[in-house]
Design a protein around this motif. Structure first.
Motif, PDB file in Angstrom:
ATOM      1  N   VAL A   1      21.733  -9.186  -3.053  1.00 57.12           N
ATOM      2  CA  VAL A   1      20.592  -8.374  -3.467  1.00 57.12           C
ATOM      3  C   VAL A   1      19.822  -8.012  -2.206  1.00 57.12           C
ATOM      4  N   ALA A   2      19.734  -6.720  -1.913  1.00 60.60           N
ATOM      5  CA  ALA A   2      19.089  -6.271  -0.672  1.00 60.60           C
ATOM      6  C   ALA A   2      17.950  -5.306  -0.982  1.00 60.60           C
ATOM      7  N   PRO A   3      16.697  -5.701  -0.700  1.00 56.39           N
ATOM      8  CA  PRO A   3      15.572  -4.779  -0.899  1.00 56.39           C
ATOM      9  C   PRO A   3      15.681  -3.583   0.043  1.00 56.39           C
ATOM     10  N   GLU A   4      15.206  -2.423  -0.412  1.00 63.72           N
ATOM     11  CA  GLU A   4      15.237  -1.208   0.396  1.00 63.72           C
ATOM     12  C   GLU A   4      14.281  -1.362   1.581  1.00 63.72           C
ATOM     13  N   TYR A   5      14.808  -1.117   2.762  1.00 67.08           N
ATOM     14  CA  TYR A   5      14.027  -1.346   3.982  1.00 67.08           C
ATOM     15  C   TYR A   5      12.746  -0.517   4.007  1.00 67.08           C
ATOM     16  N   ASP A   6      12.835   0.782   3.696  1.00 71.04           N
ATOM     17  CA  ASP A   6      11.654   1.655   3.780  1.00 71.04           C
ATOM     18  C   ASP A   6      10.528   1.173   2.869  1.00 71.04           C
ATOM     19  N   ASP A   7      10.881   0.743   1.641  1.00 69.69           N
ATOM     20  CA  ASP A   7       9.852   0.262   0.702  1.00 69.69           C
ATOM     21  C   ASP A   7       9.198  -1.015   1.212  1.00 69.69           C
ATOM     22  N   CYS A   8       9.992  -1.927   1.766  1.00 77.24           N
ATOM     23  CA  CYS A   8       9.449  -3.178   2.291  1.00 77.24           C
ATOM     24  C   CYS A   8       8.590  -2.940   3.528  1.00 77.24           C
ATOM     25  N   GLN A   9       9.004  -1.999   4.348  1.00 75.55           N
ATOM     26  CA  GLN A   9       8.220  -1.670   5.543  1.00 75.55           C
ATOM     27  C   GLN A   9       6.829  -1.176   5.164  1.00 75.55           C
ATOM     28  N   LYS A  10       6.760  -0.299   4.143  1.00 71.28           N
ATOM     29  CA  LYS A  10       5.458   0.219   3.701  1.00 71.28           C
ATOM     30  C   LYS A  10       4.575  -0.902   3.164  1.00 71.28           C
ATOM     31  N   LEU A  11       5.172  -1.820   2.417  1.00 71.17           N
ATOM     32  CA  LEU A  11       4.396  -2.927   1.866  1.00 71.17           C
ATOM     33  C   LEU A  11       3.927  -3.876   2.961  1.00 71.17           C
ATOM     34  N   ALA A  12       4.746  -4.092   3.978  1.00 72.80           N
ATOM     35  CA  ALA A  12       4.351  -4.953   5.094  1.00 72.80           C
ATOM     36  C   ALA A  12       3.154  -4.349   5.831  1.00 72.80           C
ATOM     37  N   GLN A  13       3.189  -3.045   6.043  1.00 69.07           N
ATOM     38  CA  GLN A  13       2.078  -2.369   6.705  1.00 69.07           C
ATOM     39  C   GLN A  13       0.819  -2.378   5.840  1.00 69.07           C
ATOM     40  N   LYS A  14       1.015  -2.253   4.533  1.00 73.71           N
ATOM     41  CA  LYS A  14      -0.118  -2.213   3.604  1.00 73.71           C
ATOM     42  C   LYS A  14      -0.789  -3.573   3.474  1.00 73.71           C
ATOM     43  N   THR A  15       0.006  -4.649   3.428  1.00 75.99           N
ATOM     44  CA  THR A  15      -0.543  -5.982   3.159  1.00 75.99           C
ATOM     45  C   THR A  15      -0.808  -6.800   4.411  1.00 75.99           C
ATOM     46  N   GLY A  16      -0.213  -6.420   5.527  1.00 75.12           N
ATOM     47  CA  GLY A  16      -0.355  -7.199   6.750  1.00 75.12           C
ATOM     48  C   GLY A  16       0.612  -8.366   6.829  1.00 75.12           C
ATOM     49  N   LYS A  17       1.484  -8.506   5.833  1.00 77.33           N
ATOM     50  CA  LYS A  17       2.487  -9.570   5.851  1.00 77.33           C
ATOM     51  C   LYS A  17       3.677  -9.144   6.709  1.00 77.33           C
ATOM     52  N   THR A  18       4.467 -10.132   7.119  1.00 77.25           N
ATOM     53  CA  THR A  18       5.655  -9.791   7.897  1.00 77.25           C
ATOM     54  C   THR A  18       6.697  -9.137   6.997  1.00 77.25           C
ATOM     55  N   LEU A  19       7.582  -8.374   7.621  1.00 74.73           N
ATOM     56  CA  LEU A  19       8.651  -7.709   6.864  1.00 74.73           C
ATOM     57  C   LEU A  19       9.533  -8.744   6.160  1.00 74.73           C
TER      58      LEU A  19
END
Length: 391
Positions: free
Chosen positions: A355-373
């Protein structure tokens, strides 16, 4: 033969008899089915018996389309089954009308106007529905050769009406000196079958054989049907490793900056490439360089090659076909704190192995929340598993 095969699949002869008796036909036919063999193959031989003294030919040449339509309307079966029966007769009527240059209303139904053909067609329409058959697939129709005696004289096989009904369908003549497909058989086949060729994937539940009267020399005179549950393409793909052929385009580049190479990679992907790789190499005279490798679907190679020529100034490309093996993949989505994230699922032997999360979606969430990728990716997978476990 069609009714014989339905009976062998489990259709009730008693119920079929009741259906025909309810029509109150003056011929008063009795339906018979006996297990026989053809070339050592066992199946049902379906027959129609008439009381002694009954005039089975009283309407043989006199039934018009409206007469047959009235019989169908009186039948005690569902409207959908009536519609199928009507369509089968209509296929025959339209073929006969074209051959004789008449309208369907003015056509005399000859052989197919007889009570035996009426029973064949009504029984087929009712029987398919009675057995719960939702879809019918057929092999490529095989027809014999030679001649047959019709009402209007001797004709070559296939009969004119049979040939007209099969128009648009691939069929083949084989070395059997007999008619193998009648107009009634052709009309039943084309009304029910949605696909011709090899058997589609299915789980087999029953196998039936409907026998003809004639003994053939080198093959059983039998119609075979397989009843089963169809398997979807997705279910099949999940259990197999997929294989295909693609192109690999390769060239060596020693005169472009890293920024230009990054732009080139993004551009090629946007043009429809499957993958782009830049591999550090050493060229002649010890010059450091990059080897560009691009994977593309067959049919896209010219467009991608043109882009590489224009953007890099390279003078030549190496293009070769490569065989590829890949796991079956599906896409799903899950919610993480109200945000939608796409995931790719990879299957092997029907089981999810990645199961592999989509990189672009995770990148946006990391930038939005301040959490690591990496944290976002772990949380997405955990949330997906949690959602799947909810009953």
């Amino acid at each position: 033969m069609f009714l014989g095969v339905l009976l062998d699949l489990g259709l009730s002869l008693e119920k079929l008899q009741q259906l025909i008796e309810a029509l109150n036909l003056e011929e008063n036919p009795k339906l018979l089915a006996k297990r026989e063999t053809r070339c050592a193959v066992s199946g049902y031989k379906f027959d129609i018996q008439f009381p002694q003294g009954s005039n089975t030919n009283s309407h043989h040449h006199g039934r018009h389309f409206k007469d047959i339509k009235l019989i169908i309307e009186q039948a005690k079966m569902s409207e959908s089954a009536k519609s199928k029966a009507f369509n089968i007769f209509k296929r025959i009527g339209l073929a006969e009308a074209k051959i004789h240059n008449k309208t369907i209303e003015n056509i005399h139904f000859h052989e197919v106007g007889g009570i035996d053909s009426i029973i064949d067609i009504l029984g087929a329409a009712w029987g398919v529905e009675e057995l719960g058959i939702e879809k019918v697939f057929a092999s490529t129709p095989n027809e014999g050769k030679g001649t047959i005696q019709c009402v209007h004289g001797i004709f070559p096989v296939p009969a004119p009406a049979t040939l007209e009904i099969l128009k648009g369908i691939t069929f083949q003549q084989i070395d059997v000196p007999h008619e193998l497909i009648t107009p009634t058989g052709a009309a039943i086949l084309t009304e029910f079958s949605s696909q011709y060729g090899t058997m589609p994937p299915l789980t087999i539940e029953a196998i039936g054989y409907g026998l003809g009267s004639r003994e053939l020399k080198n093959r059983p005179n039998a119609l075979r049907a397989v009843l089963g549950q169809s398997i979807s393409d997705n279910e099949i793909s999940r259990k197999t490793i997929e294989e295909d052929t693609i192109y690999q385009i390769t060239t060596n580049i020693d005169h472009l900056s890293s920024e230009t190479l990054g732009y080139l990679s993004d551009l090629i992907m946007k043009k429809g490439a499957l993958d782009v790789a830049l591999i550090p190499i050493t060229m002649k005279k010890s010059r450091p360089a990059y080897q560009l490798q691009v994977l593309v679907d067959i049919g896209k190679e010219c467009e991608i090659a043109q882009t590489i020529f224009l953007e890099t100034g390279t003078l030549g490309l190496r293009i070769e076909k490569v065989e590829r093996m890949k796991l079956y993949r599906e896409s799903e989505t899950t919610l993480l704190d109200g945000d939608t994230v796409r995931l790719k699922l990879a299957y092997l032997d029907g089981e999810i192995i990645r199961v592999a999360p989509e990189y672009d979606d995770c990148q946006k969430l990391a930038q939005k929340t301040g959490k690591t990728l990496a944290t976002i990716q772990r949380e997405v997978i955990r949330q997906w598993h949690s959602a799947k476990s909810i009953p």
